[in-house]
Design a protein around this motif. Structure first.
Motif, short mmCIF file in Angstrom:
data_model
loop_
_atom_site.label_atom_id
_atom_site.label_comp_id
_atom_site.label_asym_id
_atom_site.label_seq_id
_atom_site.Cartn_x
_atom_site.Cartn_y
_atom_site.Cartn_z
N SER A 65 31.41 50.84 26.36
CA SER A 65 31.21 51.75 25.23
C SER A 65 32.31 51.59 24.17
O SER A 65 32.05 51.79 22.99
CB SER A 65 31.12 53.20 25.69
N GLU A 66 33.50 51.19 24.58
CA GLU A 66 34.61 50.98 23.64
C GLU A 66 34.67 49.55 23.12
O GLU A 66 35.63 49.17 22.45
CB GLU A 66 35.92 51.38 24.33
N ARG A 67 33.66 48.76 23.42
CA ARG A 67 33.53 47.37 22.95
C ARG A 67 34.66 46.46 23.44
O ARG A 67 34.98 45.46 22.83
CB ARG A 67 33.38 47.31 21.43
N LEU A 68 35.28 46.84 24.55
CA LEU A 68 36.31 46.00 25.15
C LEU A 68 35.69 44.95 26.07
O LEU A 68 36.33 43.95 26.40
CB LEU A 68 37.31 46.86 25.92
N ALA A 69 34.46 45.19 26.49
CA ALA A 69 33.70 44.26 27.31
C ALA A 69 32.26 44.26 26.83
O ALA A 69 31.75 45.30 26.39
CB ALA A 69 33.75 44.65 28.79
N ALA A 70 31.61 43.11 26.91
CA ALA A 70 30.20 43.02 26.55
C ALA A 70 29.32 43.47 27.70
O ALA A 70 28.27 44.07 27.50
CB ALA A 70 29.85 41.58 26.17
N CYS A 71 29.78 43.19 28.93
CA CYS A 71 29.00 43.49 30.11
C CYS A 71 29.95 43.60 31.30
O CYS A 71 30.94 42.86 31.36
CB CYS A 71 28.00 42.35 30.36
N VAL A 72 29.65 44.52 32.21
CA VAL A 72 30.41 44.64 33.45
C VAL A 72 29.42 44.73 34.59
O VAL A 72 28.60 45.64 34.63
CB VAL A 72 31.33 45.89 33.45
N ASN A 73 29.47 43.76 35.50
CA ASN A 73 28.66 43.81 36.72
C ASN A 73 29.46 44.55 37.78
O ASN A 73 30.65 44.29 37.94
CB ASN A 73 28.32 42.41 37.23
N ARG A 74 28.79 45.44 38.50
CA ARG A 74 29.43 46.23 39.56
C ARG A 74 28.84 45.80 40.89
O ARG A 74 27.66 46.01 41.14
CB ARG A 74 29.17 47.72 39.31
N LEU A 75 29.68 45.20 41.74
CA LEU A 75 29.22 44.68 43.02
C LEU A 75 29.82 45.49 44.16
O LEU A 75 31.01 45.37 44.44
CB LEU A 75 29.62 43.21 43.17
N PRO A 76 29.02 46.31 44.83
CA PRO A 76 29.53 47.08 45.96
C PRO A 76 29.57 46.22 47.22
O PRO A 76 29.01 45.12 47.27
CB PRO A 76 28.50 48.19 46.10
N GLY A 77 30.24 46.74 48.23
CA GLY A 77 30.13 46.15 49.56
C GLY A 77 30.96 44.92 49.83
O GLY A 77 30.58 44.10 50.65
N ILE A 78 32.08 44.75 49.15
CA ILE A 78 32.95 43.64 49.49
C ILE A 78 34.05 44.14 50.43
O ILE A 78 34.35 45.33 50.47
CB ILE A 78 33.57 42.95 48.25
N ALA A 79 34.61 43.24 51.18
CA ALA A 79 35.75 43.57 52.04
C ALA A 79 36.94 42.75 51.56
O ALA A 79 36.83 41.55 51.36
CB ALA A 79 35.43 43.23 53.50
N SER A 80 38.05 43.40 51.35
CA SER A 80 39.26 42.74 50.89
C SER A 80 40.34 42.86 51.96
O SER A 80 40.61 43.95 52.46
CB SER A 80 39.77 43.37 49.60
N THR A 81 40.95 41.74 52.29
CA THR A 81 42.09 41.72 53.20
C THR A 81 43.29 41.25 52.40
O THR A 81 43.23 40.22 51.73
CB THR A 81 41.83 40.77 54.39
N TYR A 82 44.37 42.01 52.46
CA TYR A 82 45.53 41.73 51.61
C TYR A 82 46.79 42.30 52.28
O TYR A 82 46.72 43.11 53.19
CB TYR A 82 45.35 42.34 50.21
N ARG A 83 47.92 41.85 51.77
CA ARG A 83 49.20 42.37 52.24
C ARG A 83 49.65 43.44 51.26
O ARG A 83 49.73 43.22 50.05
CB ARG A 83 50.24 41.27 52.33
#
Length: 112
Positions: free
Chosen positions: A27-45
């Motif tokens: 809405s603020e024209r900072l991005a043309a499109c944003v895809n939202r992908l649920p269900g990922i698993a992240s492993t990190y320190r």
């Protein structure tokens, strides 16, 4: 030369934060499109511990010119102490799509 188009990656903890961030950036024209992908698993320190969390991934299309403003806004909206925000330049793509990203993130037309 045309403004380079970027693909930005950002992880979020839940659907509410992804929706809020995506809607604000577009809405603020900072991005043309944003895809939202649920269900990922992240492993990190984090804080000297190995952690695995369920997360959601944002794929954000913007331009190099808009990246700094996008970064500032995303960090203000994001619930994490240290959000992931990685921008990768798009080297090869369908040129009309890239033109649309540039147009959608440009200055809003002014009424006469």
């Amino acid at each position: 030369m045309s403004d380079p188009v970027l693909l930005c990656y950002c992880t979020c903890p839940d659907d509410d934060s992804t929706r809020r961030i995506a809607e604000a950036l577009v809405s603020e024209r900072l991005a043309a499109c944003v895809n939202r992908l649920p269900g990922i698993a992240s492993t990190y320190r984090w804080q000297d511990q190995v952690v695995t969390d369920a997360e959601h991934l944002l794929l954000i299309k913007t331009t190099a010119t808009r990246f700094e403003s996008l970064r500032v806004r995303l960090l203000a909206l994001h619930p994490y102490e240290l959000p992931e925000l990685i921008a990768v330049p798009i080297e090869h793509a369908h040129e009309p799509y890239l033109a649309w990203v540039r147009e959608a993130t440009g200055e809003a037309p002014q009424d006469c």
